[in-house]
Design a protein around this motif. Structure first.
Motif, short mmCIF file in Angstrom:
data_model
loop_
_atom_site.label_atom_id
_atom_site.label_comp_id
_atom_site.label_asym_id
_atom_site.label_seq_id
_atom_site.Cartn_x
_atom_site.Cartn_y
_atom_site.Cartn_z
N GLU A 198 -6.59 19.02 -6.20
CA GLU A 198 -7.39 18.22 -7.14
C GLU A 198 -7.63 16.79 -6.62
O GLU A 198 -8.65 16.18 -6.93
CB GLU A 198 -6.71 18.15 -8.52
N ASP A 199 -6.65 16.27 -5.85
CA ASP A 199 -6.85 14.93 -5.27
C ASP A 199 -8.06 14.93 -4.35
O ASP A 199 -8.84 13.97 -4.31
CB ASP A 199 -5.63 14.52 -4.43
N ILE A 200 -8.19 15.97 -3.58
CA ILE A 200 -9.22 16.01 -2.54
C ILE A 200 -10.55 16.55 -3.08
O ILE A 200 -11.62 16.08 -2.70
CB ILE A 200 -8.74 16.86 -1.34
N PHE A 201 -10.43 17.55 -3.97
CA PHE A 201 -11.63 18.15 -4.55
C PHE A 201 -11.57 17.99 -6.07
O PHE A 201 -11.13 18.89 -6.78
CB PHE A 201 -11.73 19.63 -4.17
N PRO A 202 -11.95 16.80 -6.58
CA PRO A 202 -11.76 16.52 -8.01
C PRO A 202 -12.57 17.47 -8.89
O PRO A 202 -13.60 18.02 -8.46
CB PRO A 202 -12.23 15.07 -8.15
N PHE A 205 0.82 -1.22 0.00
CA PHE A 205 0.00 0.00 0.00
C PHE A 205 0.85 1.27 0.00
O PHE A 205 0.31 2.36 -0.14
CB PHE A 205 -0.92 0.02 1.22
N ASN A 206 2.15 1.14 0.22
CA ASN A 206 3.00 2.33 0.31
C ASN A 206 3.80 2.59 -0.95
O ASN A 206 4.77 3.35 -0.92
CB ASN A 206 3.94 2.22 1.52
N ASP A 207 3.40 1.98 -2.06
CA ASP A 207 4.02 2.29 -3.35
C ASP A 207 3.86 3.78 -3.61
O ASP A 207 2.75 4.29 -3.72
CB ASP A 207 3.32 1.46 -4.43
N LYS A 208 5.01 4.46 -3.73
CA LYS A 208 4.98 5.93 -3.86
C LYS A 208 4.30 6.41 -5.15
O LYS A 208 3.91 7.57 -5.26
CB LYS A 208 6.40 6.48 -3.81
N SER A 209 4.18 5.51 -6.13
CA SER A 209 3.58 5.93 -7.40
C SER A 209 2.05 5.96 -7.32
O SER A 209 1.39 6.43 -8.25
CB SER A 209 4.02 4.99 -8.53
N LEU A 210 1.48 5.45 -6.22
CA LEU A 210 0.02 5.41 -6.11
C LEU A 210 -0.55 6.79 -5.77
O LEU A 210 -0.12 7.42 -4.80
CB LEU A 210 -0.40 4.42 -5.01
N SER A 211 -1.51 7.24 -6.56
CA SER A 211 -2.23 8.46 -6.21
C SER A 211 -3.15 8.12 -5.04
O SER A 211 -3.42 6.94 -4.77
CB SER A 211 -3.07 8.94 -7.40
N PRO A 212 -3.66 9.14 -4.34
CA PRO A 212 -4.62 8.83 -3.27
C PRO A 212 -5.79 7.97 -3.75
O PRO A 212 -6.19 7.03 -3.06
CB PRO A 212 -5.08 10.22 -2.80
N ALA A 213 -6.30 8.25 -4.94
CA ALA A 213 -7.43 7.46 -5.45
C ALA A 213 -7.01 6.03 -5.74
O ALA A 213 -7.72 5.07 -5.42
CB ALA A 213 -8.01 8.12 -6.70
N ALA A 214 -5.83 5.86 -6.33
CA ALA A 214 -5.34 4.51 -6.65
C ALA A 214 -5.09 3.73 -5.36
O ALA A 214 -5.34 2.51 -5.30
CB ALA A 214 -4.05 4.59 -7.47
N ARG A 215 -4.61 4.42 -4.35
CA ARG A 215 -4.37 3.77 -3.05
C ARG A 215 -5.68 3.33 -2.42
O ARG A 215 -5.78 2.24 -1.84
CB ARG A 215 -3.61 4.76 -2.16
N ARG A 216 -6.69 4.17 -2.54
CA ARG A 216 -8.01 3.79 -2.02
C ARG A 216 -8.55 2.57 -2.76
O ARG A 216 -9.10 1.64 -2.15
CB ARG A 216 -9.00 4.96 -2.16
N ASN A 217 -8.37 2.59 -4.08
CA ASN A 217 -8.86 1.46 -4.88
C ASN A 217 -8.13 0.16 -4.53
O ASN A 217 -8.75 -0.91 -4.47
CB ASN A 217 -8.70 1.76 -6.38
N PRO A 263 -5.70 11.54 12.02
CA PRO A 263 -5.70 12.67 11.08
C PRO A 263 -4.52 13.62 11.26
O PRO A 263 -4.43 14.63 10.57
CB PRO A 263 -7.02 13.38 11.43
N THR A 264 -3.59 13.31 12.19
CA THR A 264 -2.53 14.28 12.49
C THR A 264 -1.31 14.15 11.59
O THR A 264 -0.56 15.10 11.43
CB THR A 264 -2.09 14.21 13.97
N TYR A 265 -1.05 12.98 11.02
CA TYR A 265 0.05 12.83 10.07
C TYR A 265 -0.12 11.51 9.32
O TYR A 265 -0.81 10.60 9.81
CB TYR A 265 1.43 12.87 10.77
N GLY A 266 0.53 11.42 8.17
CA GLY A 266 0.47 10.17 7.42
C GLY A 266 0.68 10.41 5.94
O GLY A 266 0.87 11.56 5.50
N PRO A 267 0.66 9.35 5.14
CA PRO A 267 0.91 9.48 3.70
C PRO A 267 -0.11 10.37 3.01
O PRO A 267 0.16 10.88 1.92
CB PRO A 267 0.79 8.04 3.19
N PHE A 268 -1.25 10.57 3.61
CA PHE A 268 -2.29 11.38 2.97
C PHE A 268 -1.90 12.84 2.85
O PHE A 268 -2.51 13.60 2.10
CB PHE A 268 -3.59 11.29 3.77
N GLU A 269 -0.86 13.25 3.57
CA GLU A 269 -0.55 14.68 3.64
C GLU A 269 -0.05 15.29 2.34
O GLU A 269 0.01 16.50 2.22
CB GLU A 269 0.49 14.93 4.74
#
Ligand SMILES: [Mg+2]
Length: 298
Positions: free
Chosen positions: A283-287, A239-251, A272-278
């Motif tokens: 556009e990732d969050i508000f497509p 799940f920590n493949d750096k090439s994954l976009s947030p959407a791809a990681r969710r999928n 919610p205080t830290y993590g890969p989502f940062e």
């Protein structure tokens, strides 16, 4: 200021109580010292939710009860496979490590899974800085007593041990800071752990912060029936493949091969205080398809 405010409230209350029990004092006697109230440090919104809200407390306690109940049920059976992905496994070709006759274990991350790092987070906020690796390393060495157990975690681990399942910690705290890390875990109420047996840290196996190597090492002696953390890397490195976009990681997390494991062997606690989502973009969050604006922008 986050930690000063409750203290000041307590001092003011204590002063008022003292005043009613003894001689009346002028109201100004209960006023906080100006030097403390001058601080402009503020907790982040995420800090206020995670560390301060009743909502987070309830969610944590609910989660830990579900984790303990799952492990208790699992301990009563002999699963054929652990919940640890085998080397090379993918969403298209999932494969899990076989259990054999190995004793059962549950594997837990430490930071923001068992403990909340209030000491270091408070220091960063008061200093007005983000994460600093050197300060974090000092925190690992000297922070014992300033991290607190997450609501429900102590009770959860007690139930898991009573079920006869070994509790093993797999943390990205540094092996080089072993003594301080053991002290911090003990001071938070979680007891003592043995390095290389019930405690695995960054540096124990190749791969840096990637935890699969340590999961494989644990699996040489145990059948792992639960993985618990606050980041997907606590579950599997895939799940920590750096090439994954947030959407791809969710999928990927919701892929058919993995979807059935959430809450049934794979458990995540909110952080919610830290993590890969940062690193998400606007556009990732508000497509774009959700773009909206008022007629007159302010
Ligand atoms: Mg963590």
């Amino acid at each position: 200021m986050k930690y000063a405010l409750p203290i000041l409230s307590f001092l003011a209350l204590a002063a008022c109580q003292t005043a009613t029990m003894t001689a009346p004092e002028p109201a100004s006697a209960a006023q906080p010292p100006a030097a403390v109230s001058a601080s402009e440090a503020r907790p982040l919104s995420a800090d206020q939710w995670l560390f301060g809200s009743a909502e987070a407390q309830i969610m944590m306690e609910q989660s830990w009860k579900r984790i303990a109940a799952f492990v208790e049920t699992g301990a009563a059976s002999r699963p054929e496979y652990s919940v640890i992905l085998a080397p090379g496994a993918t969403a298209e070709a999932p494969d899990f490590l076989a259990c054999g006759e190995k004793p059962l274990a549950a594997v837990f991350d430490v930071d923001e899974t068992l403990i909340w790092n209030l000491g270091s987070a408070g220091a960063f906020r008061r200093m007005g800085i983000g994460f600093d690796p050197a300060i974090w390393s000092e925190w690992e060495r000297t922070g014992a007593g300033k991290a607190v157990p997450i609501p429900g975690a102590l009770e959860g681990l007690e139930r898991i041990r009573k079920a006869g399942v070994e509790v093993i910690l797999n943390t990205n705290r540094e092996a080089a800071n072993l003594a301080g890390n053991i002290d911090t875990i003990r001071e938070a109420g979680f007891g003592d752990y043995v390095h290389g047996e019930t405690l695995f840290l960054k540096g124990d196996t190749p791969g840096g912060s990637a935890k699969d190597g340590r999961r494989y090492a644990i699996s040489e002696n145990y059948c792992v029936i639960a993985l618990v953390g606050d980041q997907l890397g606590d579950i599997a490195d895939i799940f920590n493949d750096k090439s994954l976009s947030p959407a791809a990681r969710r999928n990927l997390a919701a892929a058919p091969a993995f979807d059935g494991l959430w809450d049934k062997g794979w458990f995540l606690l909110p952080n919610p205080t830290y993590g890969p989502f940062e690193n998400s973009s606007i556009e990732d969050i508000f497509p774009p398809e959700t773009y909206w604006a008022p007629a007159e922008e302010k």
